[in-house]
Design a protein around this motif. Sequence first.
Motif, PDB file in Angstrom:
ATOM      1  N   PHE A  10       0.829  -1.203   0.000  1.00  0.00           N
ATOM      2  CA  PHE A  10       0.000   0.000   0.000  1.00  0.00           C
ATOM      3  C   PHE A  10       0.866   1.256   0.000  1.00  0.00           C
ATOM      4  O   PHE A  10       0.488   2.280  -0.570  1.00  0.00           O
ATOM      5  CB  PHE A  10      -0.927  -0.012   1.221  1.00  0.00           C
ATOM      6  N   ASP A  11       2.028   1.166   0.663  1.00  0.00           N
ATOM      7  CA  ASP A  11       2.952   2.298   0.632  1.00  0.00           C
ATOM      8  C   ASP A  11       3.360   2.609  -0.799  1.00  0.00           C
ATOM      9  O   ASP A  11       3.491   3.776  -1.182  1.00  0.00           O
ATOM     10  CB  ASP A  11       4.189   1.992   1.467  1.00  0.00           C
ATOM     11  N   ALA A  12       3.560   1.571  -1.588  1.00  0.00           N
ATOM     12  CA  ALA A  12       3.934   1.783  -2.988  1.00  0.00           C
ATOM     13  C   ALA A  12       2.797   2.419  -3.768  1.00  0.00           C
ATOM     14  O   ALA A  12       3.025   3.280  -4.628  1.00  0.00           O
ATOM     15  CB  ALA A  12       4.324   0.451  -3.623  1.00  0.00           C
ATOM     16  N   LEU A  13       1.559   2.024  -3.472  1.00  0.00           N
ATOM     17  CA  LEU A  13       0.406   2.627  -4.146  1.00  0.00           C
ATOM     18  C   LEU A  13       0.268   4.105  -3.812  1.00  0.00           C
ATOM     19  O   LEU A  13      -0.107   4.918  -4.656  1.00  0.00           O
ATOM     20  CB  LEU A  13      -0.875   1.896  -3.747  1.00  0.00           C
ATOM     21  N   GLU A  14       0.552   4.470  -2.565  1.00  0.00           N
ATOM     22  CA  GLU A  14       0.365   5.845  -2.117  1.00  0.00           C
ATOM     23  C   GLU A  14       1.551   6.750  -2.440  1.00  0.00           C
ATOM     24  O   GLU A  14       1.437   7.974  -2.336  1.00  0.00           O
ATOM     25  CB  GLU A  14       0.110   5.849  -0.607  1.00  0.00           C
ATOM     26  N   ASN A  15       2.659   6.152  -2.815  1.00  0.00           N
ATOM     27  CA  ASN A  15       3.860   6.934  -3.105  1.00  0.00           C
ATOM     28  C   ASN A  15       3.744   7.562  -4.495  1.00  0.00           C
ATOM     29  O   ASN A  15       3.693   6.854  -5.503  1.00  0.00           O
ATOM     30  CB  ASN A  15       5.089   6.039  -3.032  1.00  0.00           C
ATOM     31  N   PRO A  16       3.732   8.906  -4.591  1.00  0.00           N
ATOM     32  CA  PRO A  16       3.603   9.545  -5.908  1.00  0.00           C
ATOM     33  C   PRO A  16       4.796   9.287  -6.821  1.00  0.00           C
ATOM     34  O   PRO A  16       4.705   9.500  -8.035  1.00  0.00           O
ATOM     35  CB  PRO A  16       3.472  11.037  -5.565  1.00  0.00           C
ATOM     36  N   GLU A  17       5.909   8.831  -6.254  1.00  0.00           N
ATOM     37  CA  GLU A  17       7.101   8.573  -7.058  1.00  0.00           C
ATOM     38  C   GLU A  17       7.158   7.135  -7.574  1.00  0.00           C
ATOM     39  O   GLU A  17       8.086   6.780  -8.303  1.00  0.00           O
ATOM     40  CB  GLU A  17       8.359   8.880  -6.236  1.00  0.00           C
ATOM     41  N   SER A  18       6.187   6.306  -7.206  1.00  0.00           N
ATOM     42  CA  SER A  18       6.179   4.923  -7.689  1.00  0.00           C
ATOM     43  C   SER A  18       5.982   4.899  -9.201  1.00  0.00           C
ATOM     44  O   SER A  18       5.153   5.638  -9.742  1.00  0.00           O
ATOM     45  CB  SER A  18       5.062   4.134  -7.003  1.00  0.00           C
ATOM     46  N   SER A  19       6.739   4.060  -9.854  1.00  0.00           N
ATOM     47  CA  SER A  19       6.628   3.946 -11.300  1.00  0.00           C
ATOM     48  C   SER A  19       5.343   3.224 -11.685  1.00  0.00           C
ATOM     49  O   SER A  19       4.718   2.544 -10.867  1.00  0.00           O
ATOM     50  CB  SER A  19       7.823   3.175 -11.864  1.00  0.00           C
ATOM     51  N   TRP A  20       4.960   3.387 -12.945  1.00  0.00           N
ATOM     52  CA  TRP A  20       3.763   2.711 -13.431  1.00  0.00           C
ATOM     53  C   TRP A  20       3.919   1.201 -13.336  1.00  0.00           C
ATOM     54  O   TRP A  20       2.978   0.489 -13.000  1.00  0.00           O
ATOM     55  CB  TRP A  20       3.487   3.129 -14.873  1.00  0.00           C
ATOM     56  N   GLU A  21       5.132   0.708 -13.614  1.00  0.00           N
ATOM     57  CA  GLU A  21       5.372  -0.726 -13.541  1.00  0.00           C
ATOM     58  C   GLU A  21       5.167  -1.247 -12.119  1.00  0.00           C
ATOM     59  O   GLU A  21       4.591  -2.313 -11.915  1.00  0.00           O
ATOM     60  CB  GLU A  21       6.795  -1.051 -14.014  1.00  0.00           C
ATOM     61  N   ALA A  22       5.643  -0.484 -11.127  1.00  0.00           N
ATOM     62  CA  ALA A  22       5.472  -0.896  -9.735  1.00  0.00           C
ATOM     63  C   ALA A  22       3.998  -0.904  -9.353  1.00  0.00           C
ATOM     64  O   ALA A  22       3.531  -1.816  -8.659  1.00  0.00           O
ATOM     65  CB  ALA A  22       6.254   0.028  -8.806  1.00  0.00           C
ATOM     66  N   LEU A  23       3.253   0.083  -9.815  1.00  0.00           N
ATOM     67  CA  LEU A  23       1.825   0.150  -9.498  1.00  0.00           C
ATOM     68  C   LEU A  23       1.072  -1.038 -10.102  1.00  0.00           C
ATOM     69  O   LEU A  23       0.172  -1.596  -9.476  1.00  0.00           O
ATOM     70  CB  LEU A  23       1.236   1.470 -10.008  1.00  0.00           C
ATOM     71  N   VAL A  24       1.435  -1.398 -11.320  1.00  0.00           N
ATOM     72  CA  VAL A  24       0.787  -2.536 -11.966  1.00  0.00           C
ATOM     73  C   VAL A  24       1.087  -3.821 -11.195  1.00  0.00           C
ATOM     74  O   VAL A  24       0.196  -4.661 -10.971  1.00  0.00           O
ATOM     75  CB  VAL A  24       1.238  -2.661 -13.431  1.00  0.00           C
ATOM     76  N   LEU A  25       2.349  -3.986 -10.771  1.00  0.00           N
ATOM     77  CA  LEU A  25       2.732  -5.179 -10.032  1.00  0.00           C
ATOM     78  C   LEU A  25       1.993  -5.256  -8.697  1.00  0.00           C
ATOM     79  O   LEU A  25       1.444  -6.299  -8.327  1.00  0.00           O
ATOM     80  CB  LEU A  25       4.244  -5.186  -9.789  1.00  0.00           C
ATOM     81  N   VAL A  26       1.946  -4.135  -7.983  1.00  0.00           N
ATOM     82  CA  VAL A  26       1.265  -4.114  -6.685  1.00  0.00           C
ATOM     83  C   VAL A  26      -0.222  -4.379  -6.863  1.00  0.00           C
ATOM     84  O   VAL A  26      -0.843  -5.117  -6.080  1.00  0.00           O
ATOM     85  CB  VAL A  26       1.509  -2.764  -5.989  1.00  0.00           C
ATOM     86  N   ARG A  27      -0.822  -3.774  -7.872  1.00  0.00           N
ATOM     87  CA  ARG A  27      -2.249  -3.997  -8.117  1.00  0.00           C
ATOM     88  C   ARG A  27      -2.528  -5.478  -8.371  1.00  0.00           C
ATOM     89  O   ARG A  27      -3.515  -6.032  -7.893  1.00  0.00           O
ATOM     90  CB  ARG A  27      -2.697  -3.156  -9.312  1.00  0.00           C
TER      91      ARG A  27
END
Length: 210
Positions: free
Chosen positions: A173-190
């Motif tokens: 969830f920290d990665a989801l809320e981090n505005p600096e997270s890359s699109w790739e990281a968001l896709v992986l976390v999702r």
Amino acid sequence: MERELKSGRPRWLTGLVCVAVVLALGCSRPWKREDSRTWEGCCQGADACLALLQELHGPDTGEKWLPPEQACAAWKLGREGEGVVPRLIPLLRHPERRVRGGAAQALANMGEKATGALPALIEAYEREPGGLALHALSSLDDERAAPAIVRHLLESPTSALEHLGPTLAPVLFDALENPESSWEALVLVRHVLSRRASMHTETFVPRLRT
């Protein structure tokens, strides 16, 4: 009819005895590399299992799964107490990948009993993000491992992230809320969160909505 019953009974008893003998022989024979489902008898005691963990057959093929020797030894060592942890830690730096992986898997099997190995596992993860150290860190479920997991989020196998315990799961969830997270990281976390939806408590729902 009476003669047939009398003659049939000894045959039935003989057959039962034969089955018992076959089973006894099968259970008592030495463990072989092919016996991937009979690991109970592969080694007895920490010394023997540590020796088996370092027993290598042929060159490293680079396969994802551990060879039978390392897999069996890791399974048995994972059932040992905390006393074997200091003997596994040096093997995380072993020159052979299979031995390093076996040591990490043994520590992962121990779970919270292996918390003393956490600093060494973090170092092993930093050296080899694609190894089995991440799986062990996930199994230990210690918050001290969170920075390493976040730092290598994109390099981490999805299957390992899916097994994060309740202490480490918030890093997703920290990665989801981090505005600096890359699109790739968001896709992986999702992807990981969608596969673990049934495991999330109500405390995570507001963060997911946000």
